[in-house]
Scaffold this motif. Structure first.
Motif, mmCIF file in Angstrom:
data_model
loop_
_atom_site.group_PDB
_atom_site.id
_atom_site.type_symbol
_atom_site.label_atom_id
_atom_site.label_comp_id
_atom_site.label_asym_id
_atom_site.label_seq_id
_atom_site.Cartn_x
_atom_site.Cartn_y
_atom_site.Cartn_z
ATOM 1 N N ALA A 102 41.061 55.196 44.960
ATOM 2 C CA ALA A 102 41.078 53.782 44.576
ATOM 3 C C ALA A 102 40.188 52.964 45.499
ATOM 4 O O ALA A 102 39.459 52.067 45.049
ATOM 5 C CB ALA A 102 42.509 53.254 44.597
ATOM 6 N N GLU A 103 40.225 53.265 46.774
ATOM 7 C CA GLU A 103 39.377 52.531 47.726
ATOM 8 C C GLU A 103 37.899 52.793 47.456
ATOM 9 O O GLU A 103 37.071 51.869 47.542
ATOM 10 C CB GLU A 103 39.760 52.931 49.148
ATOM 11 N N ALA A 104 37.542 54.023 47.113
ATOM 12 C CA ALA A 104 36.148 54.338 46.788
ATOM 13 C C ALA A 104 35.711 53.632 45.507
ATOM 14 O O ALA A 104 34.584 53.116 45.420
ATOM 15 C CB ALA A 104 35.976 55.852 46.644
ATOM 16 N N LEU A 105 36.594 53.572 44.519
ATOM 17 C CA LEU A 105 36.254 52.887 43.272
ATOM 18 C C LEU A 105 36.104 51.385 43.509
ATOM 19 O O LEU A 105 35.212 50.752 42.930
ATOM 20 C CB LEU A 105 37.334 53.148 42.219
ATOM 21 N N ALA A 106 36.925 50.824 44.363
ATOM 22 C CA ALA A 106 36.805 49.397 44.696
ATOM 23 C C ALA A 106 35.462 49.114 45.354
ATOM 24 O O ALA A 106 34.829 48.076 45.079
ATOM 25 C CB ALA A 106 37.955 48.986 45.605
ATOM 26 N N ARG A 107 34.995 50.018 46.207
ATOM 27 C CA ARG A 107 33.682 49.827 46.838
ATOM 28 C C ARG A 107 32.565 49.901 45.806
ATOM 29 O O ARG A 107 31.598 49.116 45.857
ATOM 30 C CB ARG A 107 33.481 50.870 47.938
ATOM 31 N N ALA A 108 32.673 50.832 44.871
ATOM 32 C CA ALA A 108 31.658 50.941 43.821
ATOM 33 C C ALA A 108 31.605 49.665 42.989
ATOM 34 O O ALA A 108 30.519 49.169 42.647
ATOM 35 C CB ALA A 108 31.956 52.145 42.938
ATOM 36 N N GLU A 109 32.772 49.128 42.651
ATOM 37 C CA GLU A 109 32.827 47.877 41.893
ATOM 38 C C GLU A 109 32.193 46.739 42.679
ATOM 39 O O GLU A 109 31.428 45.934 42.125
ATOM 40 C CB GLU A 109 34.284 47.550 41.559
ATOM 41 N N HIS A 110 32.478 46.665 43.963
ATOM 42 C CA HIS A 110 31.909 45.601 44.805
ATOM 43 C C HIS A 110 30.385 45.684 44.828
ATOM 44 O O HIS A 110 29.696 44.658 44.692
ATOM 45 C CB HIS A 110 32.463 45.721 46.223
ATOM 46 N N ASP A 111 29.849 46.888 44.964
ATOM 47 C CA ASP A 111 28.396 47.056 45.004
ATOM 48 C C ASP A 111 27.754 46.662 43.673
ATOM 49 O O ASP A 111 26.665 46.059 43.648
ATOM 50 C CB ASP A 111 28.047 48.504 45.349
ATOM 51 N N LEU A 112 28.394 46.977 42.569
ATOM 52 C CA LEU A 112 27.838 46.649 41.258
ATOM 53 C C LEU A 112 27.797 45.150 41.014
ATOM 54 O O LEU A 112 26.886 44.649 40.340
ATOM 55 C CB LEU A 112 28.667 47.335 40.164
ATOM 56 N N ARG A 113 28.745 44.434 41.538
ATOM 57 C CA ARG A 113 28.796 42.992 41.276
ATOM 58 C C ARG A 113 27.575 42.265 41.819
ATOM 59 O O ARG A 113 27.188 41.230 41.286
ATOM 60 C CB ARG A 113 30.084 42.401 41.837
ATOM 61 N N ALA A 114 26.967 42.823 42.855
ATOM 62 C CA ALA A 114 25.745 42.215 43.380
ATOM 63 C C ALA A 114 24.594 42.309 42.385
ATOM 64 O O ALA A 114 23.616 41.561 42.481
ATOM 65 C CB ALA A 114 25.355 42.895 44.689
ATOM 66 N N GLN A 115 24.727 43.224 41.393
ATOM 67 C CA GLN A 115 23.710 43.398 40.351
ATOM 68 C C GLN A 115 24.140 42.764 39.028
ATOM 69 O O GLN A 115 23.540 43.024 37.994
ATOM 70 C CB GLN A 115 23.458 44.892 40.128
ATOM 71 N N HIS A 116 25.195 41.966 39.063
ATOM 72 C CA HIS A 116 25.772 41.350 37.856
ATOM 73 C C HIS A 116 26.282 42.404 36.879
ATOM 74 O O HIS A 116 26.224 42.234 35.660
ATOM 75 C CB HIS A 116 24.765 40.419 37.168
ATOM 76 N N LEU A 117 26.786 43.489 37.446
ATOM 77 C CA LEU A 117 27.394 44.558 36.664
ATOM 78 C C LEU A 117 28.842 44.734 37.108
ATOM 79 O O LEU A 117 29.207 44.415 38.236
ATOM 80 C CB LEU A 117 26.646 45.873 36.859
ATOM 81 N N ARG A 118 29.653 45.267 36.195
ATOM 82 C CA ARG A 118 31.047 45.557 36.531
ATOM 83 C C ARG A 118 31.489 46.818 35.811
ATOM 84 O O ARG A 118 30.969 47.161 34.751
ATOM 85 C CB ARG A 118 31.968 44.395 36.133
ATOM 86 N N LEU A 119 32.464 47.465 36.387
ATOM 87 C CA LEU A 119 33.101 48.600 35.740
ATOM 88 C C LEU A 119 34.147 48.114 34.747
ATOM 89 O O LEU A 119 34.736 47.043 34.928
ATOM 90 C CB LEU A 119 33.776 49.502 36.776
ATOM 91 N N LYS A 120 34.388 48.902 33.716
ATOM 92 C CA LYS A 120 35.504 48.666 32.807
ATOM 93 C C LYS A 120 36.241 49.989 32.653
ATOM 94 O O LYS A 120 35.665 50.984 32.222
ATOM 95 C CB LYS A 120 35.035 48.164 31.443
#
Length: 239
Positions: free
Chosen positions: A81-99
């Motif tokens: 979960a912590e690794a997935l949260a980091r991936a989501e955080h990094d994507l937001r800088a590109q105006h992307l998000r996970l679903k």
């Protein structure tokens, strides 16, 4: 329908046609709660992460809520979960998000899938989920009696692109819906449009940076490596 633990244990003993890569057969954890299994809700780390937990409702290949999904939540082992949260955080800088569509999957849910696969008369979801296949071919090739999701380290998801302010997010076109049974769901299948191929590659790149590896037959399926409990499956309800 609640599956007795003895039946689940039998499925564990049978093993998985698609999961024979494991060095040993998995054991069923005695944990009765998410806390005891070290499973955490991803929204405790990312409160606004996008979710559409398919097996908690009727929009899935079975066409009904799945045993063990008592709430539309995503649980994962804490390090995952912590690794997935980091991936989501990094994507937001590109105006992307996970679903997210699915995360940890109770063993009883997998048993529910197997029961459905044996019911060849139930063809309600064929047009959407397996239009090119006979249902009799799903068990073994696509639906295994033991799932890696039950180990708490695997997630099914896609990507959304959002406006600069983080609103009005739209899913990227990936070429198939979630849980499409057929070769078109293979991550590197031929016949995709250039944009669909780029979108799948974008998702894979983001997840690999986060420590996740793709299952090549399903573009949406990612497992954290190394898995925290590679030889243990859980049957804690999602609630």
């Amino acid at each position: 329908m609640r599956r007795p633990l003895a039946a689940i244990a039998l499925l564990v003993a049978i093993g998985s046609p698609l999961g024979s890569r494991a060095e040993q057969s998995p054991s069923l954890s005695p944990a009765k709660t998410a806390a005891a299994a070290n499973l955490v809700d991803i929204r405790t780390l990312v409160p606004d992460i996008a979710e559409d937990i398919k097996y908690a409702g009727r929009d899935n290949f079975v066409g009904a809520p799945i045993d063990g999904y008592r709430a539309p939540k995503c649980f994962l082992l804490r390090t995952v979960a912590e690794a997935l949260a980091r991936a989501e955080h990094d994507l937001r800088a590109q105006h992307l998000r996970l679903k997210i569509w699915d995360c940890y999957r109770p063993a009883r849910a997998v048993a529910d899938f197997v029961r459905w696969a044996h019911d060849l008369g139930d063809q309600r979801t064929k047009a959407q989920h397996y239009p090119m296949l006979d249902k009799s071919k799903l068990l073994g090739d696509y639906i295994a009696p033991v799932s890696g999701h039950s180990r708490g380290g695997t997630v099914d998801l896609t990507l959304e692109r959002c406006a600069a302010d983080g609103t009005r997010c739209e899913p990227l076109e990936m070429g198939t819906d979630f849980d499409y049974f057929g070769v078109r769901a293979n991550t590197d299948t031929p016949g995709l449009t250039p944009q669909q191929g780029e979108n799948r590659a974008l998702l894979r790149s983001a997840m690999e940076r986060g420590g996740f590896h793709n299952y090549p037959l399903e573009w949406w399926h990612y497992t954290f490596a190394p898995e925290p409990t590679p030889h243990t499956i859980y049957d804690v309800p999602v609630e």
